[in-house]
Design an enzyme around this catalytic site. Structure first.
Site, PDB file in Angstrom:
ATOM      1  N   LYS A   1      18.842  15.291 -22.065  1.00  0.00           N
ATOM      2  CA  LYS A   1      18.444  14.363 -23.125  1.00  0.00           C
ATOM      3  C   LYS A   1      19.666  13.870 -23.893  1.00  0.00           C
ATOM      4  CE  LYS A   1      15.719  13.899 -27.360  1.00  0.00           C
ATOM      5  NZ  LYS A   1      14.631  14.443 -28.213  1.00  0.00           N
TER       6      LYS A   1
ATOM      7  N   HIS B   1       2.001   3.085  19.335  1.00  0.00           N
ATOM      8  CA  HIS B   1       1.406   2.620  18.085  1.00  0.00           C
ATOM      9  C   HIS B   1       0.384   3.611  17.546  1.00  0.00           C
ATOM     10  CE1 HIS B   1       3.645  -1.012  18.438  1.00  0.00           C
ATOM     11  NE2 HIS B   1       2.978  -1.453  19.485  1.00  0.00           N
TER      12      HIS B   1
END
Length: 523
Positions: A139, A275
């Site tokens: 922070k 596929h």
């Protein structure tokens, strides 16, 4: 502030790799080292001068180390805004010294879970002080550098940090604590409380690699893997050779591996996928026999396909596979001869998976939709011969039952609506992803006839085959298409309001039909 000289560093790490070297580099720059427990011990053993956190706070470590850094003398030194007059006054009033660098990595929670530790040990490996320091430092990254990854030690070893580095460290630090908390929440939900669908789902993922693009070149993509313990799969495979794997390569290779894993305890098996749908599956006495039978099902679709096998690859099978353009080959292992064969195909990707995934394993399946995520348990349902219910007048023969179960296993991995013809432990025709079941049955039969024409066979392999349907036949027309293709046995879930109509049609055609009571939609 852009550049900040490190005057005091607080080091508290579980992973000691690179620690001593970093401590030596910082000490050489005149940095005061503050540390805890095992970290302080390791630094002192290396001949470094280290101040204990207890010297900083005036309080000893207590409660078996649960309380040591949770103190204003630590967090005040991390959170103070240095050019704020009020903060500076508080620091002076309470004798709080600034801390410019925090080096922390957290208790090994995931590793403790992975080794099968008892609950009490797992709980003790939930770090509290570490994440608190990480968040405080992150922070206040305008003034404090927070390093959570040993790979970043070299960036602070000079004794000076830049704002750009501190911002990057902070982002990495918050990601680290978020991942850590997510692993804990996941364990509490799934492991401790046995909740498959907790009210809040935490699923920590870590980027494994960026991909060239997604399904199409205009889409971007990356591969992420679970941050904590997970079952091995295609994402953990070792790539021996070949080009970088694409999004579609991973998707298709996963489909192939999941299907071949259904046969991991069976005879040599080869799966060919295109596929995400299998276009040829077969078992045989050897891998090369299985490959020949799988390829014969649909040699056209196999071009540019993905192959997975359930046995270590040998040179002869590798030679056979190399006879047609193949994108990816996945195998538990490969001998030196097979690797040498594939080395001649520089673009072919060879993936070694080690042990195949367990098809009966649990877990979750996820699919994103607009605005949300659909989550379900994995389709790990399996059917054995004892589970089948014969619903026709004619009983299936022993071979028909084997072909039914083989076709059913493959159909589970074919996109719905799915129809699979199989004979003698090999697929004869696969119909995938059609909007109605009749069309899937016709397409699968047509592909079988086309395969026979290309191979010079007098009849397609659908003659005398078993046919599997992933869901019930809503009308008799799909079954009649299978009859026309030459199938003699049918396996399907049953459960339609027109079941009797379909059974009557099967009886009239002289077919044997079994119900599974389980469907396998795959969308």
């Amino acid at each position: 502030m852009t550049e900040i000289a490190i005057k005091r560093a607080l080091l508290s790490v579980s992973d000691k790799s690179g620690l001593v070297e970093l401590g030596q580099a910082l000490a050489a720059k005149g940095v005061e080292l503050v540390s805890t427990g095992g970290t302080a011990k390791a630094l002192r053993e290396a001949g470094l001068t280290v101040k204990d956190v207890s010297d900083l706070t005036g309080f000893p470590e207590m409660m078996d180390g649960r309380v040591k850094t949770l103190h204003p003398m630590v967090h005040g030194g991390l959170l103070a805004v240095r050019d704020d007059a009020g903060h500076a006054a508080s620091m002076q009033e309470h004798g709080i010294g600034a801390i410019d660098l925090v080096v922390v990595n957290l208790y090994p929670f995931a590793q403790t879970v992975a080794k099968g530790a008892e609950r009490d040990e797992i709980i003790e490996n939930i770090d509290i002080g570490g994440p608190s320091m990480v968040r405080s430092a992150a922070k206040n990254h305008a003034y404090v550098a927070i390093v959570t990854d040993p790979a970043d030690y070299a960036l602070v070893a000079s004794g000076v940090t830049t704002m750009e580095d501190r911002k990057r460290f902070a982002a990495k630090a918050f990601a680290a604590t978020a991942e850590y908390d997510a692993m804990i929440a996941s364990w509490f939900g799934f492991g401790d409380q046995r909740q498959m669908f907790p009210d809040q789902l935490s699923f920590p993922l870590r980027k494994a690699e960026g991909l060239r693009y997604g399904e199409n070149p205009h889409q971007s993509a990356a591969l992420y893997i679970p941050a904590g313990p997970s079952a091995r799969g295609i994402a953990q495979a070792t790539q021996v050779q070949g080009k970088e794997l694409s999004y579609n390569n991973y998707n298709d290779a996963d489909a192939a591996l999941e299907l071949v894993s259904e046969f991991r305890d069976g005879p040599p098996t080869v799966v060919i996928v295109k596929h995400a749908n299998p276009c040829g599956v077969a078992t045989g006495e050897t891998l090369i026999e299985a490959h020949q039978a799988a390829l014969a099902c649909d040699s056209v679709s196999a071009f540019g396909g993905i192959i997975a096998v359930n046995r270590p690859l040998d040179g002869k099978t590798a030679e056979a596979i190399s006879g047609i353009f193949t994108e990816v080959v996945a195998a538990p292992d490969a001998d030196d001869e097979a690797k040498a064969v594939f080395a001649k195909k520089k673009n072919l990707r060879l993936l070694l998976t080690g042990e195949l995934p367990d098809p009966k394993r649990g877990g979750l399946s996820m699919k994103t939709i607009a605005g949300g995520v659909l989550i379900q348990s994995r389709d790990n349902g399996q059917i054995a011969e004892a589970d089948l219910k014969v619903v026709t007048k004619r009983q299936p023969t022993e071979q028909e039952l084997k072909d039914c179960l083989f076709a059913w296993t493959v159909a589970k991995h074919v996109k719905s609506n799915a129809i699979v013809y199989a004979k003698d432990n090999a697929t004869a025709g696969v119909g995938a992803g059609q909007m109605n079941r009749l069309e899937s049955a016709r397409i699968a039969a047509w592909k079988a006839k086309d395969a026979a024409d290309k191979a010079g066979w007098t009849t397609p392999r659908t003659i005398g085959s078993a046919v599997a349907s992933d869901a019930f036949f809503p009308f008799a027309d799909g079954l009649l298409a299978a009859v026309e293709a030459g199938a003699t046995a049918v396996i399907q879930p049953g459960g339609s309001i027109r079941d009797q109509e379909v059974i009557d049609a099967a009886d009239e055609a002289g077919l044997a039909m079994v119900f599974t009571g389980m469907r396998h939609f795959r969308h």
